[in-house]
Design a protein around this motif. Structure first.
Motif, PDB file in Angstrom:
ATOM      1  N   VAL A  44      12.742  -7.361  -5.169  1.00  0.00           N
ATOM      2  CA  VAL A  44      11.866  -8.403  -5.713  1.00  0.00           C
ATOM      3  C   VAL A  44      11.863  -8.389  -7.232  1.00  0.00           C
ATOM      4  CG1 VAL A  44      10.388  -8.377  -3.680  1.00  0.00           C
ATOM      5  CG2 VAL A  44       9.809  -6.919  -5.644  1.00  0.00           C
ATOM      6  N   SER A  45      12.525  -7.409  -7.836  1.00  0.00           N
ATOM      7  CA  SER A  45      12.568  -7.323  -9.289  1.00  0.00           C
ATOM      8  C   SER A  45      13.671  -8.249  -9.807  1.00  0.00           C
ATOM      9  CB  SER A  45      12.812  -5.883  -9.740  1.00  0.00           C
ATOM     10  OG  SER A  45      12.816  -5.788 -11.150  1.00  0.00           O
ATOM     11  N   CYS A  46      13.359  -9.540  -9.845  1.00  0.00           N
ATOM     12  CA  CYS A  46      14.324 -10.550 -10.263  1.00  0.00           C
ATOM     13  C   CYS A  46      13.553 -11.818 -10.616  1.00  0.00           C
ATOM     14  CB  CYS A  46      15.336 -10.842  -9.153  1.00  0.00           C
ATOM     15  SG  CYS A  46      14.583 -11.541  -7.651  1.00  0.00           S
ATOM     16  N   ARG A  47      14.243 -12.784 -11.204  1.00  0.00           N
ATOM     17  CA  ARG A  47      13.639 -14.091 -11.432  1.00  0.00           C
ATOM     18  C   ARG A  47      13.492 -14.793 -10.095  1.00  0.00           C
ATOM     19  NH1 ARG A  47      10.719 -14.853 -15.404  1.00  0.00           N
ATOM     20  NH2 ARG A  47      11.154 -17.097 -15.463  1.00  0.00           N
ATOM     21  N   THR A  77       6.519 -13.182 -13.151  1.00  0.00           N
ATOM     22  CA  THR A  77       5.134 -12.855 -13.473  1.00  0.00           C
ATOM     23  C   THR A  77       4.250 -12.687 -12.241  1.00  0.00           C
ATOM     24  OG1 THR A  77       4.667 -15.224 -13.748  1.00  0.00           O
ATOM     25  CG2 THR A  77       5.181 -13.959 -15.738  1.00  0.00           C
ATOM     26  N   GLU A  78       4.690 -13.136 -11.059  1.00  0.00           N
ATOM     27  CA  GLU A  78       3.876 -12.913  -9.866  1.00  0.00           C
ATOM     28  C   GLU A  78       3.595 -11.436  -9.676  1.00  0.00           C
ATOM     29  OE1 GLU A  78       3.936 -13.779  -5.055  1.00  0.00           O
ATOM     30  OE2 GLU A  78       5.592 -12.784  -6.058  1.00  0.00           O
ATOM     31  N   LEU A  79       4.571 -10.593 -10.033  1.00  0.00           N
ATOM     32  CA  LEU A  79       4.417  -9.153  -9.869  1.00  0.00           C
ATOM     33  C   LEU A  79       3.293  -8.600 -10.732  1.00  0.00           C
ATOM     34  CD1 LEU A  79       8.219  -8.237  -9.911  1.00  0.00           C
ATOM     35  CD2 LEU A  79       6.745  -8.607  -7.922  1.00  0.00           C
ATOM     36  N   LEU A  80       2.966  -9.302 -11.833  1.00  0.00           N
ATOM     37  CA  LEU A  80       1.899  -8.883 -12.743  1.00  0.00           C
ATOM     38  C   LEU A  80       0.598  -9.630 -12.512  1.00  0.00           C
ATOM     39  CD1 LEU A  80       3.740  -8.665 -16.194  1.00  0.00           C
ATOM     40  CD2 LEU A  80       2.800  -6.750 -14.896  1.00  0.00           C
ATOM     41  N   THR A 125       1.842  -8.076  -0.373  1.00  0.00           N
ATOM     42  CA  THR A 125       1.823  -9.422  -0.945  1.00  0.00           C
ATOM     43  C   THR A 125       1.492 -10.473   0.100  1.00  0.00           C
ATOM     44  OG1 THR A 125       3.381  -8.776  -2.672  1.00  0.00           O
ATOM     45  CG2 THR A 125       3.269 -11.108  -2.179  1.00  0.00           C
ATOM     46  N   VAL A 126       1.517 -10.100   1.378  1.00  0.00           N
ATOM     47  CA  VAL A 126       1.163 -11.054   2.428  1.00  0.00           C
ATOM     48  C   VAL A 126      -0.279 -11.531   2.298  1.00  0.00           C
ATOM     49  CG1 VAL A 126       0.363  -9.368   4.139  1.00  0.00           C
ATOM     50  CG2 VAL A 126       1.472 -11.490   4.908  1.00  0.00           C
ATOM     51  N   TYR A 127      -1.145 -10.742   1.644  1.00  0.00           N
ATOM     52  CA  TYR A 127      -2.550 -11.111   1.513  1.00  0.00           C
ATOM     53  C   TYR A 127      -2.771 -12.077   0.347  1.00  0.00           C
ATOM     54  CZ  TYR A 127      -3.430  -7.280   4.759  1.00  0.00           C
ATOM     55  OH  TYR A 127      -3.427  -6.462   5.858  1.00  0.00           O
TER      56      TYR A 127
END
Length: 325
Positions: free
Chosen positions: A68-71, A273-276, A112-114
């Motif tokens: 998931v560490s990608c654009r 940015t979703e990861l942050l 992330t499902v939540y």
């Protein structure tokens, strides 16, 4: 115990491979790029000679999926979906075809499902599945769809002799090079470890030692199946999470970042940015109810132990991206 790890060359796979091997178990890693004696090659989509390793093993832990560490481009999101669903489907086919199927199949999933949440915490019983929240980017819903389809591929596999558990894991924090803790630590040491977009969004996490212990716990608990949250019982706001990490590294200040600054930084790091920015407030309801005791329940102390591990990191502790495609 014979354990098969499809997709076991990423960060989480390296952690499990190392720990289970050290405990005396026979570990086989199924990977697109076999290079070691205990590796077997596959393409992640079709049955092949690799499936022979599953016939007669005790446990399968499927970790395969594009990092998931990608654009989050359309192509990358589709690759995330396909790599997860296809690998779970074909692992299910291998188990279904086995003359001696494993007794348990642990399938990697994601917290992330939540739903994005700043108030209520999500456990497996009362947690709200995301995808329809107001005020968040539309594409965040696709991440939830990936997680749902990932779990569905496991749940629908015709494997009646094999118990199935979906690991809804938070970010696994490890001192290994290249993992999420390493990335965040580099930002802190550069003086960039301040809150992002105000820092009210929650961070769910789990220490790598507790991740391994939870996997071992779930392997042994024949009464546990279905989704299980693998997350520390104490998620905390991003601003507090980063403050504790700065304290652990003895860095007194960290520059804050606005949302647009985070966008620029994510673009430079080829991440998203979703990861942050997505607030992941997830708690381990089922593990707590089953009596699992976390060795690292509180982030401040966990961060100190991880920093110590990073400072004394051995050359063999390096790991690749968080997941293998």
């Amino acid at each position: 115990m014979k354990v098969v790890l499809p997709g076991g060359t990423g960060q989480v796979g390296a952690i499990l491979d190392r720990a289970l091997t050290a405990a005396g178990h026979e570990v086989t890693v199924v990977t697109r790029r076999p290079s070691r004696a205990h590796d077997i090659g596959w393409d992640g989509t079709t049955l092949g000679p690799w499936a022979e390793a599953i016939d007669g093993c005790d446990v399968v832990v499927n970790l395969a999926g594009r990092s998931v560490s990608c654009r989050y481009t359309e192509d990358n999101l589709r690759a995330m979906m396909d790599s997860r669903v296809d690998s779970a489907r074909v692992v299910g086919e291998a188990i279904a075809a086995a003359a001696r199927p494993p007794r348990v199949w642990l399938q990697m999933s994601t917290a992330t499902v939540y739903a994005h949440s700043l108030d209520a915490a999500h456990d497996e019983t009362t947690g709200v599945i995301g995808g329809s929240e107001a005020g968040v980017p539309d594409y965040w819903a696709y991440s939830v769809e990936i997680a749902e389809n990932w779990e569905r591929a496991q749940a629908e596999a015709p494997t009646p002799a094999t118990r199935k558990v979906a690991l809804r894991s938070a970010m696994v924090m490890s001192p290994d090079r290249g993992g999420v803790f390493d990335v965040l630590s580099r930002l802190v040491r550069l003086g960039l470890g301040g809150p992002v977009a105000g820092g009210a969004q929650y961070v769910s996490w789990i220490h790598d030692e507790d991740f391994v212990r939870a996997v071992e716990f779930l392997i042994d608990r024949d009464d546990m199946e279905g989704p299980v949250n693998l997350a520390s019982p104490q998620p905390l706001p991003h601003r507090d999470f980063m403050r504790a990490l700065r304290t652990a590294w003895r860095v007194p200040v960290g520059l804050p970042a606005t949302r647009w600054m985070a966008e620029l930084g994510a673009f430079a790091l080829r991440s998203d940015t979703e990861l942050l920015l997505k607030s992941r407030r997830v708690v381990p309801g089922r593990l707590d109810a089953a009596g699992f005791a976390f060795a690292h329940p509180e982030w401040g102390r966990a961060a100190l132990s991880l920093v110590e591990g990073a400072r004394h990191r051995r050359p063999g502790r390096d790991a690749g991206p968080s997941m293998e495609r």
